[in-house]
Design an enzyme around this catalytic site. Structure first.
Site, PDB file in Angstrom:
ATOM      1  N   ARG A   1       0.854  -1.190   0.000  1.00 55.81           N
ATOM      2  CA  ARG A   1       0.000   0.000   0.000  1.00 55.81           C
ATOM      3  C   ARG A   1       0.889   1.239   0.000  1.00 55.81           C
ATOM      4  NH1 ARG A   1      -5.614  -1.236   1.830  1.00 55.81           N
ATOM      5  NH2 ARG A   1      -6.119  -2.828   0.290  1.00 55.81           N
TER       6      ARG A   1
ATOM      7  N   GLN B   1      -0.611   2.316  -6.134  1.00 52.01           N
ATOM      8  CA  GLN B   1      -2.074   2.440  -6.013  1.00 52.01           C
ATOM      9  C   GLN B   1      -2.792   1.998  -7.282  1.00 52.01           C
ATOM     10  OE1 GLN B   1      -2.718   6.483  -4.771  1.00 52.01           O
ATOM     11  NE2 GLN B   1      -2.968   5.902  -2.627  1.00 52.01           N
TER      12      GLN B   1
ATOM     13  N   ASP C   1      -3.321  -1.825  -7.564  1.00 51.91           N
ATOM     14  CA  ASP C   1      -3.873  -2.490  -6.378  1.00 51.91           C
ATOM     15  C   ASP C   1      -5.254  -3.100  -6.663  1.00 51.91           C
ATOM     16  OD1 ASP C   1      -4.803  -3.229  -3.895  1.00 51.91           O
ATOM     17  OD2 ASP C   1      -4.261  -1.366  -2.890  1.00 51.91           O
TER      18      ASP C   1
ATOM     19  N   SER D   1      -8.024  -2.673  -3.856  1.00 54.80           N
ATOM     20  CA  SER D   1      -8.721  -1.383  -3.823  1.00 54.80           C
ATOM     21  C   SER D   1      -9.741  -1.282  -4.947  1.00 54.80           C
ATOM     22  CB  SER D   1      -7.722  -0.233  -3.925  1.00 54.80           C
ATOM     23  OG  SER D   1      -6.957  -0.160  -2.744  1.00 54.80           O
TER      24      SER D   1
ATOM     25  N   TYR E   1      -3.044  -1.429   6.739  1.00 55.39           N
ATOM     26  CA  TYR E   1      -4.045  -2.467   6.982  1.00 55.39           C
ATOM     27  C   TYR E   1      -4.478  -2.426   8.443  1.00 55.39           C
ATOM     28  CZ  TYR E   1      -2.794  -4.563   2.495  1.00 55.39           C
ATOM     29  OH  TYR E   1      -2.582  -4.790   1.164  1.00 55.39           O
TER      30      TYR E   1
END
Length: 376
Positions: A124, A129, A132, A135, A232
């Site tokens: 992360r 990003q 990911d 997400s 997390y």
């Protein structure tokens, strides 16, 4: 002859409607100088025809033909190792591999000489990003959870003033304010519900407020920070857990819709709602358990079932993004392309991973399991 060969297989897991490449990402991969082969029918469930892939420049054919000589195999879920026998020695498999839940498959990749890359282990960090998958898929899952709950709820979401009287707004409570939770809050607000939310990370309070929802947090107990490494969630103290449970219990009894999203990587999902708490809720209320595939946040939720307990409907779809296959595939495919393009070495005509991301996502290499999270 083009350099790196990408293979896109049809997903074989039950209920999986997504596909790991779209005509858009096929074109982009070919523009890098790669070739792409797609298994016949791979995109049907996501509303993408074989002709669409062909028009984008992909070779379309049966699995064995697609895998033959592949350097990189894409998947939404990890492909069966038996399907990969024609791939190049040391070929990459880049997919959602469920490394903790499906360790035997990881070992089989190692034995087959495959370099398995678990996309859900993507760190992360800012530059990752766009790669990911957790997400991108959670975003859609949070949205869909609210729509499904609204559909099953026997009343309206917004307040409506009519000549026959006023319909009161539904009360929606979101438990766990990660990507899925934030989208659930936004969706419930758009539909006109009164929305509240809670999380173990106190830093989420501002995010909840920014979306126009009400934060539900224990204010009296110190030291609750449930944020682990890499953004997390982690476990919290016993004292905080008790105070939180009491606060949430009182709040739950007044709610019409509850969406739970709490997951801890590599562990069973934390239990957020007990059967006793469900019994305090109004008949006709709906709970959507987004964590059902990891054991569930809600006592009594069942994978791929809608069960009724104490008059409350509990929804537990184990693969919520698969209920939005076209958009889920488009985002997943872009995550994979963004990953490949970020590491594309023009001179070598192939992707070359760096240490930070490579070591985080690589599960197997050279016939061995090499990931620290699996060896730990």
């Amino acid at each position: 002859m083009a350099g790196t060969r990408f293979a896109v297989l049809k997903e074989r897991a039950a209920g999986e409607t997504r596909v790991s490449a779209t005509p858009e990402t096929v074109r982009k991969l070919i523009a890098l100088g790669a070739s792409v082969a797609v298994e016949t029918g791979a995109g049907f469930a996501a509303s993408i025809g074989d002709d669409d892939y062909g028009a984008a420049g992909a070779e379309v054919g049966p699995a064995a033909q697609v895998i033959a000589g592949a350097d990189v195999v894409f998947g939404v879920q990890g492909p069966d190792p038996a399907l990969l026998s024609g791939a190049k020695a040391g070929a990459w498999v880049a997919a959602g591999l469920d490394p903790f839940g499906n360790r035997a498959r990881v070992d089989a990749y190692a034995a087959a000489g495959i370099e398995a890359l678990a996309m859900e282990f993507m760190p992360r960090i800012t530059r990752a990003q766009s790669m990911d998958i957790l997400s991108s898929q959670s975003n859609l899952a949070g949205y869909k959870a609210v729509l499904v709950a609204a559909n099953l709820y026997g009343r309206a979401f917004p307040m409506m003033m009519t000549a026959a009287g006023t319909v009161t707004a539904a009360k929606c409570f979101v438990m766990g304010v990660g990507v899925a939770g934030l989208q659930a809050i936004a969706t419930a607000r758009r539909l006109g519900a009164q929305v509240s939310a809670t999380d173990v990370r106190s830093a989420t309070k501002e995010q909840i407020l920014s979306l126009g929802a009400k934060p539900i947090f224990v204010e009296t107990v110190a030291g609750i920070e449930g944020e682990g490494s890499g953004g997390y969630a982690t476990e919290m103290s016993e004292e905080y857990r008790q105070a939180q449970a009491e606060l949430v219990s009182g709040h739950l009894a007044k709610q019409d819709i509850v969406v739970t999203t709490a997951l801890i990587p590599g562990r069973a999902a934390p239990r957020l709602i007990t059967d006793a708490q469900i019994a305090t809720m109004k008949p006709g209320s709906v709970i959507y358990d987004l964590a059902v595939s990891q054991g569930g946040n809600v006592e009594g939720s069942e994978a791929d079932q809608v069960v009724v307990r104490h008059g409350v409907k509990i929804v537990g779809y184990s693969n919520t993004p698969a209920h939005l296959p076209a958009d889920a595939s488009a985002l997943f495919a872009r995550n994979l392309f963004n990953f490949i393009s970020a590491f594309w070495d023009k001179e070598q005509g192939r992707p070359v991973l760096d240490e930070e991301i490579g070591n985080a996502i690589r599960l197997t290499r050279g016939g061995k399991v090499v990931n620290e999270r699996l060896l730990g």
